[in-house]
Scaffold this motif. Structure first.
Motif, short mmCIF file in Angstrom:
data_model
loop_
_atom_site.label_atom_id
_atom_site.label_comp_id
_atom_site.label_asym_id
_atom_site.label_seq_id
_atom_site.Cartn_x
_atom_site.Cartn_y
_atom_site.Cartn_z
N THR A 198 0.84 -1.20 0.00
CA THR A 198 0.00 0.00 0.00
C THR A 198 0.87 1.25 0.00
OG1 THR A 198 -0.06 0.10 2.42
CG2 THR A 198 -1.77 -1.24 1.33
N GLU A 199 0.25 2.39 -0.21
CA GLU A 199 0.97 3.66 -0.16
C GLU A 199 1.56 3.88 1.23
OE1 GLU A 199 1.90 5.85 -2.54
OE2 GLU A 199 1.13 4.27 -3.84
N LEU A 200 0.84 3.46 2.27
CA LEU A 200 1.34 3.58 3.64
C LEU A 200 2.63 2.78 3.81
CD1 LEU A 200 0.99 4.51 6.58
CD2 LEU A 200 -0.40 2.47 6.95
N LEU A 201 2.64 1.54 3.31
CA LEU A 201 3.85 0.71 3.40
C LEU A 201 5.00 1.30 2.61
CD1 LEU A 201 2.38 -2.90 3.20
CD2 LEU A 201 3.40 -1.79 5.19
N LYS A 202 4.70 1.87 1.44
CA LYS A 202 5.74 2.50 0.63
C LYS A 202 6.37 3.67 1.38
CE LYS A 202 3.89 1.39 -3.93
NZ LYS A 202 3.29 1.96 -5.15
N GLU A 227 6.44 4.13 4.64
CA GLU A 227 7.20 3.60 5.78
C GLU A 227 8.57 3.11 5.32
OE1 GLU A 227 4.82 0.63 7.71
OE2 GLU A 227 3.43 2.11 8.51
N GLY A 228 8.61 2.40 4.20
CA GLY A 228 9.88 1.94 3.66
C GLY A 228 10.77 3.10 3.25
N MET A 229 10.17 4.12 2.64
CA MET A 229 10.92 5.30 2.24
C MET A 229 11.50 5.98 3.47
SD MET A 229 9.58 8.68 0.16
CE MET A 229 9.37 7.92 -1.44
N ALA A 230 10.72 6.07 4.54
CA ALA A 230 11.20 6.70 5.78
C ALA A 230 12.38 5.93 6.36
CB ALA A 230 10.07 6.79 6.81
N ARG A 231 12.32 4.61 6.36
CA ARG A 231 13.43 3.80 6.88
C ARG A 231 14.70 4.02 6.05
NH1 ARG A 231 9.30 0.07 7.61
NH2 ARG A 231 9.80 -0.98 5.67
N GLU A 232 14.55 4.05 4.73
CA GLU A 232 15.70 4.29 3.85
C GLU A 232 16.27 5.69 4.08
OE1 GLU A 232 15.26 3.34 -0.33
OE2 GLU A 232 13.80 1.79 0.18
N PHE A 233 15.38 6.66 4.25
CA PHE A 233 15.79 8.04 4.48
C PHE A 233 16.59 8.13 5.79
CE2 PHE A 233 15.21 12.33 6.11
CZ PHE A 233 15.56 13.09 5.02
N ILE A 234 16.08 7.53 6.85
CA ILE A 234 16.76 7.54 8.15
C ILE A 234 18.14 6.90 8.03
CG2 ILE A 234 16.72 6.51 10.47
CD1 ILE A 234 13.61 6.95 10.38
N GLY A 275 7.50 15.12 0.58
CA GLY A 275 7.06 15.92 1.72
C GLY A 275 6.01 15.21 2.55
N GLU A 276 5.14 14.45 1.88
CA GLU A 276 4.12 13.69 2.60
C GLU A 276 4.76 12.66 3.52
OE1 GLU A 276 1.52 11.94 -0.26
OE2 GLU A 276 0.85 13.90 -1.03
N MET A 277 5.79 11.98 3.02
CA MET A 277 6.50 10.99 3.84
C MET A 277 7.16 11.67 5.02
SD MET A 277 9.76 9.83 4.71
CE MET A 277 10.86 10.39 3.44
N LEU A 278 7.83 12.80 4.77
CA LEU A 278 8.51 13.52 5.84
C LEU A 278 7.53 13.99 6.90
CD1 LEU A 278 11.04 15.54 3.69
CD2 LEU A 278 11.57 13.62 5.20
N ASP A 279 6.38 14.49 6.49
CA ASP A 279 5.36 14.93 7.45
C ASP A 279 4.81 13.76 8.25
OD1 ASP A 279 5.59 17.60 6.80
OD2 ASP A 279 3.95 17.56 5.35
N ALA A 280 4.52 12.66 7.57
CA ALA A 280 3.91 11.50 8.23
C ALA A 280 4.86 10.84 9.22
CB ALA A 280 3.45 10.48 7.19
N HIS A 281 6.16 10.90 8.95
CA HIS A 281 7.14 10.20 9.79
C HIS A 281 8.13 11.16 10.47
CE1 HIS A 281 5.75 6.29 8.46
NE2 HIS A 281 5.64 6.83 7.27
N ARG A 282 7.72 12.43 10.56
CA ARG A 282 8.60 13.48 11.12
C ARG A 282 9.16 13.10 12.50
NH1 ARG A 282 9.46 18.95 10.51
NH2 ARG A 282 8.06 18.94 8.74
N ASP A 283 8.32 12.68 13.42
CA ASP A 283 8.79 12.35 14.77
C ASP A 283 9.79 11.20 14.76
OD1 ASP A 283 7.19 14.37 15.79
OD2 ASP A 283 5.57 13.01 16.39
#
Length: 109
Positions: A24-28, A30-37, A66-74
């Motif tokens: 799903t877009e949510l899983l994508k 989350e994966g993007m956030a992990r790679e970014f971190i 930006g959507e990923m950054l906002d959703a996973h900012r914390d």
């Protein structure tokens, strides 16, 4: 007393039924956030920053990033030791996450 009875057929084979493999877009995101971190942690290492060092992150993101950054900012801030995370133009390192290209500026606080 908790007594449990187990019964096995001649061959014990685990069976998984109904496994949903839809990405799903949510899983994508989350994966993007992990790679970014992971990528920001690598940049911290290259900059010689210690784990206790707090940083300010400025990120130029692609469309949708930006959507990923906002959703996973914390999570991003906690995992990278960022006191500040802002979106905007920056001169920094290129980071690839989830197939998207980010430009990340890191400054020690």
């Amino acid at each position: 007393c908790n007594d449990f009875a187990y019964r096995f057929d001649s061959v014990a084979t685990p069976v998984i039924e109904g496994l949903d493999t839809t990405i799903t877009e949510l899983l994508k995101r989350e994966g993007m956030a992990r790679e970014f971190i992971r990528s920001v942690q690598e940049l911290r290492k290259q900059e010689g920053l210690a784990p206790r060092d707090r940083i300010a992150l400025v990120v130029h993101s692609p469309e949708g990033g930006g959507e990923m950054l906002d959703a996973h900012r914390d999570d991003i801030m906690r995992a990278t030791g960022a006191a500040i995370l802002t979106l905007g133009e920056t001169e920094g390192a290129e980071v690839l996450a989830g197939g998207a290209r980010f430009i990340v500026g890191i400054q020690k606080r």
